[in-house]
Design a protein around this motif. Structure first.
Motif, mmCIF file in Angstrom:
data_model
loop_
_atom_site.group_PDB
_atom_site.id
_atom_site.type_symbol
_atom_site.label_atom_id
_atom_site.label_comp_id
_atom_site.label_asym_id
_atom_site.label_seq_id
_atom_site.Cartn_x
_atom_site.Cartn_y
_atom_site.Cartn_z
ATOM 1 N N ASP A 1 0.809 -1.221 0.000
ATOM 2 C CA ASP A 1 0.000 0.000 0.000
ATOM 3 C C ASP A 1 0.839 1.266 0.000
ATOM 4 N N ARG A 44 -0.121 3.131 -3.029
ATOM 5 C CA ARG A 44 -1.574 3.356 -3.088
ATOM 6 C C ARG A 44 -2.008 4.505 -2.197
ATOM 7 N N VAL A 61 -8.070 7.855 -1.359
ATOM 8 C CA VAL A 61 -7.727 6.555 -0.787
ATOM 9 C C VAL A 61 -7.470 6.736 0.705
#
Length: 481
Positions: free
Chosen positions: A420, A423, A429
């Motif tokens: 992650d 990300r 997010v």
């Protein structure tokens, strides 16, 4: 017609044909000139050989009437230093291009000055007239040879000849000039044949070149036409998932197709990102707007139940979200940061002073060039993110390493799982699914921070500290001292 000659294929064919035509004309002219020069050299050699043979006989004392001047041989004239024809080939009816136009020898009597049609006084210059200073011993043949073009009629047959003039000193006869000719029919025939071949062959060769170029160009450009048709279909359908065909080759057309597909992929990613951004933004805006509307509707029906603090909080959230969206739009449009000097160390100390639990470790001065407000926004977003996840405190470190300025923000929370770590920089997010929107932002802080870092020609990366907390590193060029 205009469309035909405006195509790449027609231009390539025309260009190749013109280049070959110019090359063929130049080569043809060179061949003809070289061929004619070689044949003339041969004619000069042959005529000189014949003239020297007669001159050698004269030098040896051979009488005029005993010279080998048959009509089967080349046309020959022997002229004395007074310009009188003293010997000539048998069957010679007319001659031009020599020192005398007379064809009947008169070796004993001087040339008459009256109306005699056989007079040698034809008004022409004689070779010996301008060469009296040539010193020759009796019986000696001159090394110097003069050449001229002319014609001769022998036994009624006229032909063009190349004449050679050779002088010889004959005892008792004085200075004589021997003219001997070599027929140019072979030279003229060879040059004419070569010219005919060129006039017939060059157009045929140009036609072959044009046809081959047209076919080869059509085959080479066929993939380009396929790319064009596919791009037109993509434009008409607006389906960015389609790709143009890539030829099975390693040439410029194949590279063009691959680059086009890469462009389509980047365009598709950008469009999908924008669509997702709009959808996420609409989703994020819907919650505070719905909450604010509900509170206002309740307040309108029941004023005593109006939650003013909640309405203000939702309004502030909308204001912050609108500001974030506007900043992202400007960054996506390529907004360049200001060109001012900013001390990251001082900026870090100032931001830390407004928060609790933040420890700062900096060099004396770490200056960069950029926008103070945008760099403040980066540091603020990183500190806000760290504050939401830390247990005890946040550590900020600013230092200069070579020509780079390094700013790190570390917390002692649970850290970021390795899958992650990229990300987290995507828009909207939030890795903590249990965290409500009321407890944090809309998931734009880290995305904005990375975009600002890129705008300052730097990077923003996420890692974990040795103790397990999250570590964000901003790396930008340092300002020159």
């Amino acid at each position: 017609m205009r469309r035909l000659f405006g195509s790449v294929r027609a231009k390539a064919t025309l260009g190749a044909t013109l280049v070959v035509a110019v090359a063929l004309l130049a080569a043809g002219a060179a061949v003809l000139l070289s061929l004619r020069a070689n044949l003339l050299d041969q004619a000069d050699t042959q005529s000189e050989r014949s003239a020297r043979k007669v001159a050698a006989d004269l030098a040896a004392g051979t009488a005029y009437d005993r010279l080998d001047l048959d009509d089967d041989g080349p046309p020959v004239q022997v002229v004395d230093e007074d310009g009188r024809l003293v010997a000539a080939s048998e069957g010679l009816d007319a001659v031009t291009g020599t020192g005398s136009s007379a064809v009947t020898p008169r070796p004993t009597a001087p040339a008459p000055s009256g109306d005699d049609e056989e007079s040698d006084d034809d008004g022409e210059d004689h070779p010996g007239d301008d060469e009296d200073d040539l010193s020759l011993q009796p019986g000696e043949i001159a090394d110097q040879v003069r050449y001229s073009d002319g014609s001769a009629t022998v036994d009624g047959q006229r032909a063009d000849y190349r004449f050679a003039a050779v002088q010889v000193e004959v005892p008792g006869k004085g200075r004589l000039t021997v003219y001997a000719g070599s027929e140019l029919a072979t030279e003229q025939g060879a040059v004419g044949t070569a010219l005919t071949v060129m006039l017939v062959g060059f157009p045929l060769l140009l036609g072959v070149v044009a046809t081959v170029t047209w076919l080869v160009t059509r085959r080479a450009l066929r993939p380009v036409e396929g790319i064009r048709r596919e791009m037109a279909a993509i434009t008409a359908s607006e389906d960015l998932a389609r790709r143009v065909p890539v030829p099975d080759a390693h040439d410029e057309v194949a590279r063009l197709a691959r680059t086009t597909n890469e462009t389509l992929t980047a365009l598709q990613t950008s469009v999908e990102r924008q669509r997702r951004f709009v959808a996420d933004a609409s989703h994020e805006l819907r919650s505070p707007i719905a909450s604010l509307r509900t509170q206002l509707e309740v307040g309108a029906a029941h004023p005593e139940l109006l939650d003013v603090d909640g309405a203000v909080e939702d309004t502030v959230r909308l204001q912050h979200l609108a500001a974030d969206l506007l900043l992202l739009a400007r960054l996506d449009a390529g907004q360049r940061p200001a060109d001012t000097r900013v001390d990251l160390a001082r900026l870090a100390r100032a931001e830390a002073s407004r928060r609790t639990g933040v420890t700062v470790s900096t060099d004396d001065a770490v200056e960069v060039t950029g926008s103070r407000s945008q760099l403040t926004r980066v540091l603020g977003n990183l500190l806000d993110n760290a504050a939401r996840h830390t247990r005890t405190g946040v550590v900020v470190e600013v230092r200069r390493v070579g020509d780079r300025a390094i700013l790190t923000v570390a917390d002692d929370g649970d850290g970021i799982p390795e899958p992650d770590r990229e990300r987290v920089f995507e828009r909207f997010v939030r890795l903590d699914a249990s965290r409500s929107r009321d407890d944090g932002g809309a998931g734009l802080g880290l995305a904005i921070a990375r975009e600002i870092a890129h705008g300052h020609k730097g990077t923003l990366t996420a890692q974990n500290t040795p103790e397990g907390g999250a570590l964000f590193t901003l790396n930008v060029p340092a300002a020159e001292s």
